[in-house]
Motif scaffolding. Structure first.
Motif, PDB file in Angstrom:
ATOM      1  N   MET A  31       0.984  -1.049  -0.061  1.00 48.56           N
ATOM      2  CA  MET A  31       0.046   0.005  -0.023  1.00 48.56           C
ATOM      3  C   MET A  31       0.866   1.232  -0.047  1.00 48.56           C
ATOM      4  O   MET A  31       1.999   1.204   0.628  1.00 48.56           O
ATOM      5  CB  MET A  31      -0.924  -0.088   1.271  1.00 48.56           C
ATOM      6  CG  MET A  31      -1.780  -1.302   1.509  1.00 48.56           C
ATOM      7  SD  MET A  31      -2.900  -1.558   0.273  1.00 48.56           S
ATOM      8  CE  MET A  31      -4.037  -0.429   0.901  1.00 48.56           C
ATOM      9  N   ARG A  32       0.601   2.316  -0.695  1.00 49.82           N
ATOM     10  CA  ARG A  32       1.501   3.381  -0.781  1.00 49.82           C
ATOM     11  C   ARG A  32       1.691   4.184   0.394  1.00 49.82           C
ATOM     12  O   ARG A  32       0.740   4.047   1.586  1.00 49.82           O
ATOM     13  CB  ARG A  32       0.557   4.636  -1.426  1.00 49.82           C
ATOM     14  CG  ARG A  32      -0.706   5.302  -0.980  1.00 49.82           C
ATOM     15  CD  ARG A  32      -1.305   6.176  -1.839  1.00 49.82           C
ATOM     16  NE  ARG A  32      -2.359   6.986  -1.418  1.00 49.82           N
ATOM     17  CZ  ARG A  32      -2.588   7.783  -0.558  1.00 49.82           C
ATOM     18  NH1 ARG A  32      -1.495   8.319  -0.106  1.00 49.82           N
ATOM     19  NH2 ARG A  32      -3.885   8.144  -0.419  1.00 49.82           N
ATOM     20  N   GLU A  49      -9.218  -3.858   0.640  1.00 48.59           N
ATOM     21  CA  GLU A  49      -8.387  -4.967   0.404  1.00 48.59           C
ATOM     22  C   GLU A  49      -8.951  -6.173   0.987  1.00 48.59           C
ATOM     23  O   GLU A  49      -8.869  -7.189   0.385  1.00 48.59           O
ATOM     24  CB  GLU A  49      -6.760  -4.477   0.536  1.00 48.59           C
ATOM     25  CG  GLU A  49      -6.364  -3.669  -0.098  1.00 48.59           C
ATOM     26  CD  GLU A  49      -6.104  -3.999  -1.518  1.00 48.59           C
ATOM     27  OE1 GLU A  49      -5.847  -5.049  -1.956  1.00 48.59           O
ATOM     28  OE2 GLU A  49      -6.095  -3.085  -2.302  1.00 48.59           O
ATOM     29  N   ILE A  50      -9.168  -6.135   2.382  1.00 45.00           N
ATOM     30  CA  ILE A  50      -9.569  -7.266   2.786  1.00 45.00           C
ATOM     31  C   ILE A  50     -10.873  -7.840   2.421  1.00 45.00           C
ATOM     32  O   ILE A  50     -11.038  -9.104   2.221  1.00 45.00           O
ATOM     33  CB  ILE A  50      -9.809  -6.736   4.399  1.00 45.00           C
ATOM     34  CG1 ILE A  50      -8.364  -6.550   5.108  1.00 45.00           C
ATOM     35  CG2 ILE A  50     -10.461  -8.039   5.029  1.00 45.00           C
ATOM     36  CD1 ILE A  50      -8.465  -6.043   6.542  1.00 45.00           C
ATOM     37  N   ASP A  51     -11.927  -6.851   2.291  1.00 46.36           N
ATOM     38  CA  ASP A  51     -13.269  -7.321   1.596  1.00 46.36           C
ATOM     39  C   ASP A  51     -13.021  -7.997   0.282  1.00 46.36           C
ATOM     40  O   ASP A  51     -13.639  -8.879  -0.190  1.00 46.36           O
ATOM     41  CB  ASP A  51     -14.076  -6.125   1.370  1.00 46.36           C
ATOM     42  CG  ASP A  51     -14.509  -5.423   2.701  1.00 46.36           C
ATOM     43  OD1 ASP A  51     -14.501  -6.302   3.930  1.00 46.36           O
ATOM     44  OD2 ASP A  51     -14.998  -4.335   2.862  1.00 46.36           O
ATOM     45  N   ASP A  54     -11.796 -11.381   0.727  1.00 51.41           N
ATOM     46  CA  ASP A  54     -12.807 -12.338   1.260  1.00 51.41           C
ATOM     47  C   ASP A  54     -13.831 -12.792   0.120  1.00 51.41           C
ATOM     48  O   ASP A  54     -14.294 -13.940   0.079  1.00 51.41           O
ATOM     49  CB  ASP A  54     -14.009 -11.518   2.183  1.00 51.41           C
ATOM     50  CG  ASP A  54     -13.024 -11.273   3.746  1.00 51.41           C
ATOM     51  OD1 ASP A  54     -12.502 -12.196   3.846  1.00 51.41           O
ATOM     52  OD2 ASP A  54     -13.470 -10.241   4.482  1.00 51.41           O
ATOM     53  N   LEU A  55     -13.777 -11.946  -0.984  1.00 52.71           N
ATOM     54  CA  LEU A  55     -14.773 -12.222  -1.995  1.00 52.71           C
ATOM     55  C   LEU A  55     -13.955 -12.868  -2.921  1.00 52.71           C
ATOM     56  O   LEU A  55     -14.583 -13.259  -4.225  1.00 52.71           O
ATOM     57  CB  LEU A  55     -15.444 -10.776  -2.637  1.00 52.71           C
ATOM     58  CG  LEU A  55     -16.381 -10.177  -1.695  1.00 52.71           C
ATOM     59  CD1 LEU A  55     -16.718  -8.680  -2.211  1.00 52.71           C
ATOM     60  CD2 LEU A  55     -17.642 -10.973  -1.456  1.00 52.71           C
ATOM     61  N   ASP A  56     -12.789 -13.130  -2.899  1.00 52.46           N
ATOM     62  CA  ASP A  56     -11.911 -13.674  -3.789  1.00 52.46           C
ATOM     63  C   ASP A  56     -11.969 -13.110  -5.364  1.00 52.46           C
ATOM     64  O   ASP A  56     -11.938 -13.802  -6.325  1.00 52.46           O
ATOM     65  CB  ASP A  56     -12.436 -15.114  -4.093  1.00 52.46           C
ATOM     66  CG  ASP A  56     -11.335 -15.994  -4.554  1.00 52.46           C
ATOM     67  OD1 ASP A  56     -11.431 -16.917  -5.213  1.00 52.46           O
ATOM     68  OD2 ASP A  56     -10.080 -15.814  -4.189  1.00 52.46           O
ATOM     69  N   GLN A  57     -11.855 -11.780  -5.153  1.00 55.73           N
ATOM     70  CA  GLN A  57     -11.739 -10.918  -6.358  1.00 55.73           C
ATOM     71  C   GLN A  57     -10.678 -10.000  -6.645  1.00 55.73           C
ATOM     72  O   GLN A  57     -10.822  -9.287  -7.808  1.00 55.73           O
ATOM     73  CB  GLN A  57     -13.069 -10.149  -6.538  1.00 55.73           C
ATOM     74  CG  GLN A  57     -14.639 -10.900  -6.625  1.00 55.73           C
ATOM     75  CD  GLN A  57     -15.711 -10.144  -6.402  1.00 55.73           C
ATOM     76  OE1 GLN A  57     -15.613  -8.828  -6.374  1.00 55.73           O
ATOM     77  NE2 GLN A  57     -17.009 -10.416  -6.871  1.00 55.73           N
ATOM     78  N   ASP A  58      -9.864 -10.048  -5.593  1.00 57.12           N
ATOM     79  CA  ASP A  58      -8.665  -9.518  -5.924  1.00 57.12           C
ATOM     80  C   ASP A  58      -7.741 -10.048  -6.900  1.00 57.12           C
ATOM     81  O   ASP A  58      -7.263 -10.947  -6.636  1.00 57.12           O
ATOM     82  CB  ASP A  58      -7.892  -9.301  -4.384  1.00 57.12           C
ATOM     83  CG  ASP A  58      -6.854  -8.326  -4.280  1.00 57.12           C
ATOM     84  OD1 ASP A  58      -5.977  -8.411  -3.256  1.00 57.12           O
ATOM     85  OD2 ASP A  58      -6.546  -7.532  -5.305  1.00 57.12           O
ATOM     86  N   ILE A  59      -7.297  -9.201  -7.885  1.00 56.27           N
ATOM     87  CA  ILE A  59      -6.533  -9.702  -8.821  1.00 56.27           C
ATOM     88  C   ILE A  59      -5.134  -9.959  -8.164  1.00 56.27           C
ATOM     89  O   ILE A  59      -4.435 -10.729  -9.117  1.00 56.27           O
ATOM     90  CB  ILE A  59      -6.376  -8.531 -10.047  1.00 56.27           C
ATOM     91  CG1 ILE A  59      -5.587  -7.248  -9.548  1.00 56.27           C
ATOM     92  CG2 ILE A  59      -7.677  -8.273 -10.721  1.00 56.27           C
ATOM     93  CD1 ILE A  59      -5.259  -6.370 -10.491  1.00 56.27           C
ATOM     94  N   HIS A  60      -4.763  -9.444  -7.148  1.00 52.56           N
ATOM     95  CA  HIS A  60      -3.256  -9.885  -6.664  1.00 52.56           C
ATOM     96  C   HIS A  60      -3.512 -11.306  -6.058  1.00 52.56           C
ATOM     97  O   HIS A  60      -2.442 -11.986  -6.192  1.00 52.56           O
ATOM     98  CB  HIS A  60      -2.703  -8.818  -5.581  1.00 52.56           C
ATOM     99  CG  HIS A  60      -2.671  -7.375  -5.990  1.00 52.56           C
ATOM    100  ND1 HIS A  60      -1.726  -7.275  -6.995  1.00 52.56           N
ATOM    101  CD2 HIS A  60      -3.637  -6.297  -5.797  1.00 52.56           C
ATOM    102  CE1 HIS A  60      -1.988  -5.821  -7.170  1.00 52.56           C
ATOM    103  NE2 HIS A  60      -3.106  -5.205  -6.498  1.00 52.56           N
TER     104      HIS A  60
END
Length: 247
Positions: A31-32, A49-51, A54-60
């Motif tokens: 994070m910056r 980022e946590i949400d 949780d939703l398994d949609q974070d591209i990282h």
């Protein structure tokens, strides 16, 4: 273990080094720097980022089918002016070091941080990550502000505005550089010396330790050094030597 890490960018060099040596599978998002200056902004960005995780949609992170489920979300932060308080994951444990700020992570323990804080009044901390990612108290910072304000308001007004803006320098008397033996940067150490000389501060060199961050990444989360927050629960300040607790 498969761990997702959310970290301030000032920890980039240290975490990158330790991640390369860690047997766990690590996915780090940086994070910056500077979000801690507005704790609510830090909290909001971390919760987003946590949400997403949780939703398994974070591209990282990818998807559970491609990467497998994670075991925990690690927050490489301290209390940071209560910026981590209120954070929660619906799905995964949150793990955070018991620390007031990131300097504990560089020094290796909250006890060492407390010792230095109590012994040396008015410490401003310098590390490679801070020097690379933030405007640090220095002649360079003063000159840049002077140049900017001279262009905007004229030289006489510029001197007044710079003195006003940098008046907080007077709260500090010591510039301390934290050196890791694993990651020596003599050029940053020397630069810190020049900064403290310019500011008329005392220079101090402290040997840091990778122990706390190494155990953080390894999954050795003893209760004395780390807070483990179960899914659905929130981080809260403890207002005692533990620093953090579960709400």
């Amino acid at each position: 273990m498969r761990l997702k890490i959310l970290a301030c960018k000032v920890l980039y060099r240290e975490l990158s080094y330790l991640s390369a040596l860690c047997p766990n599978l690590l996915d780090v998002t940086y994070m910056r720097q500077g979000l801690h200056n507005t704790p609510e902004a830090l909290r909001n960005e971390l919760q987003k980022e946590i949400d997403a995780i949780d939703l398994d949609q974070d591209i990282h992170t990818g998807t559970e089918d491609s990467c497998g489920p994670i075991d925990a979300i690690l927050l490489a932060y301290g209390l940071c002016s209560n910026g981590v308080c209120g954070l929660s994951s619906k799905k995964y444990p949150l793990v955070v070091p018991r620390a007031h700020d990131c300097n504990t992570l560089f020094l290796g323990s909250k006890e060492r941080y407390r010792e230095y804080f109590d012994t040396y009044s008015g410490i401003y901390w310098y590390t490679p990550g801070w020097l690379e990612n933030a405007p640090m108290p220095s002649e360079t910072m003063t000159d840049r502000l002077m140049e900017l304000y001279t262009e905007l308001y004229g030289e006489d007004n510029a001197e007044y505005l710079v003195d006003l803006e940098l008046g907080w320098y007077k709260k500090y008397t010591t510039g301390a550089y934290i050196r890791w033996k694993e990651l020596p940067f003599p050029q940053y150490e020397e630069y810190t010396k020049r900064c403290t000389h310019y500011l008329n501060w005392t220079f101090r060199l402290f040997e840091g330790s990778s122990d706390l961050l190494r155990e953080f990444l390894s999954g050795s989360w003893d209760e004395d050094r780390f807070l483990v927050v179960p899914p659905g629960r929130k981080i809260a300040p403890s207002f005692d030597e533990r620093i953090l607790c579960v709400e």
